[in-house]
Design a protein around this motif. Structure first.
Motif, PDB file in Angstrom:
ATOM      1  N   PHE A 164      -6.479  20.044  19.072  1.00  9.32           N
ATOM      2  CA  PHE A 164      -6.829  21.327  19.666  1.00  9.32           C
ATOM      3  C   PHE A 164      -6.803  21.191  21.185  1.00  9.32           C
ATOM      4  CE2 PHE A 164      -9.111  21.081  15.622  1.00  9.32           C
ATOM      5  CZ  PHE A 164      -8.721  22.264  15.011  1.00  9.32           C
ATOM      6  N   TRP A 165      -6.555  22.324  21.837  1.00  7.57           N
ATOM      7  CA  TRP A 165      -6.635  22.342  23.304  1.00  7.57           C
ATOM      8  C   TRP A 165      -8.011  22.823  23.716  1.00  7.57           C
ATOM      9  CZ3 TRP A 165      -3.546  20.117  26.686  1.00  7.57           C
ATOM     10  CH2 TRP A 165      -2.247  19.780  26.275  1.00  7.57           C
ATOM     11  N   SER A 166      -8.582  22.156  24.693  1.00  9.39           N
ATOM     12  CA  SER A 166      -9.868  22.561  25.242  1.00  9.39           C
ATOM     13  C   SER A 166      -9.772  22.565  26.756  1.00  9.39           C
ATOM     14  CB  SER A 166     -10.971  21.607  24.781  1.00  9.39           C
ATOM     15  OG  SER A 166     -10.839  20.355  25.429  1.00  9.39           O
ATOM     16  N   ARG A 167     -10.871  22.867  27.406  1.00  9.17           N
ATOM     17  CA  ARG A 167     -10.882  22.886  28.872  1.00  9.17           C
ATOM     18  C   ARG A 167     -10.583  21.517  29.463  1.00  9.17           C
ATOM     19  NH1 ARG A 167     -16.386  26.468  30.019  1.00  9.17           N
ATOM     20  NH2 ARG A 167     -15.604  28.432  29.115  1.00  9.17           N
ATOM     21  N   THR A 168     -10.883  20.494  28.689  1.00 12.13           N
ATOM     22  CA  THR A 168     -10.660  19.136  29.193  1.00 12.13           C
ATOM     23  C   THR A 168      -9.303  18.573  28.777  1.00 12.13           C
ATOM     24  OG1 THR A 168     -11.802  18.219  27.256  1.00 12.13           O
ATOM     25  CG2 THR A 168     -13.127  18.650  29.228  1.00 12.13           C
ATOM     26  N   GLY A 169      -8.511  19.391  28.068  1.00  8.99           N
ATOM     27  CA  GLY A 169      -7.205  18.922  27.636  1.00  8.99           C
ATOM     28  C   GLY A 169      -7.083  18.860  26.125  1.00  8.99           C
ATOM     29  N   ASN A 170      -6.131  18.087  25.664  1.00 12.22           N
ATOM     30  CA  ASN A 170      -5.864  17.984  24.233  1.00 12.22           C
ATOM     31  C   ASN A 170      -6.918  17.106  23.555  1.00 12.22           C
ATOM     32  OD1 ASN A 170      -4.181  18.461  21.911  1.00 12.22           O
ATOM     33  ND2 ASN A 170      -3.531  16.325  22.058  1.00 12.22           N
ATOM     34  N   VAL A 171      -7.513  17.621  22.479  1.00 11.43           N
ATOM     35  CA  VAL A 171      -8.519  16.890  21.709  1.00 11.43           C
ATOM     36  C   VAL A 171      -7.941  16.569  20.330  1.00 11.43           C
ATOM     37  CG1 VAL A 171     -10.811  16.965  20.665  1.00 11.43           C
ATOM     38  CG2 VAL A 171     -10.419  18.026  22.894  1.00 11.43           C
ATOM     39  N   VAL A 172      -7.880  15.289  20.017  1.00  9.74           N
ATOM     40  CA  VAL A 172      -7.382  14.870  18.703  1.00  9.74           C
ATOM     41  C   VAL A 172      -8.548  14.890  17.722  1.00  9.74           C
ATOM     42  CG1 VAL A 172      -6.285  13.022  17.386  1.00  9.74           C
ATOM     43  CG2 VAL A 172      -5.601  13.448  19.769  1.00  9.74           C
ATOM     44  N   ALA A 173      -8.528  15.858  16.801  1.00  9.50           N
ATOM     45  CA  ALA A 173      -9.615  15.988  15.832  1.00  9.50           C
ATOM     46  C   ALA A 173      -9.389  15.103  14.618  1.00  9.50           C
ATOM     47  CB  ALA A 173      -9.754  17.443  15.388  1.00  9.50           C
TER      48      ALA A 173
END
Length: 335
Positions: free
Chosen positions: A11-20
């Protein structure tokens, strides 16, 4: 059978790409109960949403009874979703509907006739132990009772898979016990396959056969609870069994960590070994718990006597899990 093959999701968040999820693969046998455990942010809910077809993975495949869900068109996807019951910690009931009315809502939306609706709702109210609350409104129910109503609503469509995402979050001890009893009964009496996500390892101890341990989107460990007990390095065992907080001990001929499973082993194996081999057995640390209805002990024990090694071997032959002795003669650490 649920099969998850190398599933990844970001997912994309304010801090960048987050690998869930990062290449997760596991299987859940039909009728089994799997507990997915891990800290906040481990990927548990994302995995639950991928399996329940609420999210599509970026890569990998989710198969339900062999069906590759990635190949489903929109109509087939909706039909397959109806075979999956989902309940979450934030599941909301409709305030203007009674307990029975909340459970019946999915059936009304599907066009099920009145007699069938009433019969099915009645069976589920009995299963969750709230028949006497059928006409009660949500505001008159405890939080735990409302959560049980939400579980019944997820079951009313007679799904083959029930996915419970953090079902005991925010509940007190009584509420937690009630929800777990309902999930266990649903599996036993309705034959559903159960997948539970939780940060609380006690949930897994109480109702699950198998465990999947997630950390930062990766599958750390996966397997049957009782089979994992044989692995002294298992992270799942460390999560599920009592911590060994042993005080230093001297004057022992052997010190070993052991796991005992079942009423007979927990209650009698150590005293019998002491008597049979003429050794003194002392419990230096550890404790007792249960996996389902089965008592399980994890102890660090000290043995004193010439036949200490024979006593340990005998405990192993009688079903005790004896990990490599930790100390040699007179408490000197063995090489």
């Amino acid at each position: 059978m649920i099969t998850v093959e190398n599933v990844s999701k970001s997912f994309w968040s304010r801090t960048g790409n987050v690998v869930a999820l990062d290449g997760v693969s596991l299987e859940v046998a039909a009728g089994a109960a799997l507990g997915v455990v891990g800290p906040q942010g481990a990927g548990k809910s994302t995995l639950a949403r991928c399996i329940s077809l609420q999210e599509r993975p970026d890569a990998g495949i989710v198969r339900l009874d062999g069906l590759n869900t990635a190949t489903l068109d929109t109509r087939s996807l909706r039909a397959t979703r109806r075979q999956i019951g989902v309940v979450t910690a934030d599941a909301q009931l409709f305030r203007q509907r009674t307990a029975a009315g909340n459970i019946a809502l999915p059936l009304e939306q599907s066009g099920v006739d009145g007699p069938q609706r009433r019969a099915r709702v009645g069976r589920l109210l009995d299963l969750i132990g709230l028949t006497d609350k059928a006409a009660a409104y949500p505001e008159d129910l405890t939080v735990g009772q409302r959560r049980r109503i939400a579980v019944a609503r997820a079951l009313v469509g007679e799904p083959g898979l029930l996915l419970a995402d953090d079902p005991t979050a925010g509940l007190d001890a009584d509420g937690t016990a009630g929800v777990l009893a309902v999930l266990d009964r649903a599996r036993a009496e309705l034959g559903v396959t159960l997948l539970v996500t939780t940060q609380d390892s006690s949930v897994v101890r109480r109702i699950c056969d198998d465990i999947a341990l997630l950390d930062a989107g990766r599958l750390v460990e996966h397997g049957n609870l009782f089979e994992l007990l044989h692995d002294p390095e298992s992270r799942a065992v460390k999560e599920l069994l009592p911590v060994i907080d042993a005080t230093p001990s001297v004057g022992q001929d052997r010190i070993a960590d052991i796991v005992l499973i079942g009423f007979a082993a927990v209650g009698a194996l150590l005293p019998e070994a002491a008597s049979r081999f003429g050794v003194q057995v002392s419990v230096l640390g550890g404790g007792l718990t249960r996996l389902g209805e089965t008592p399980v002990a994890r102890f660090r024990i000290g043995l004193r006597g010439e036949r200490s090694d024979s006593a340990l071997a005998w405990i192993g032959d009688r079903g005790g899990i004896v990990h490599q002795p930790l100390a040699g003669p007179q408490g000197v650490v063995a090489a």
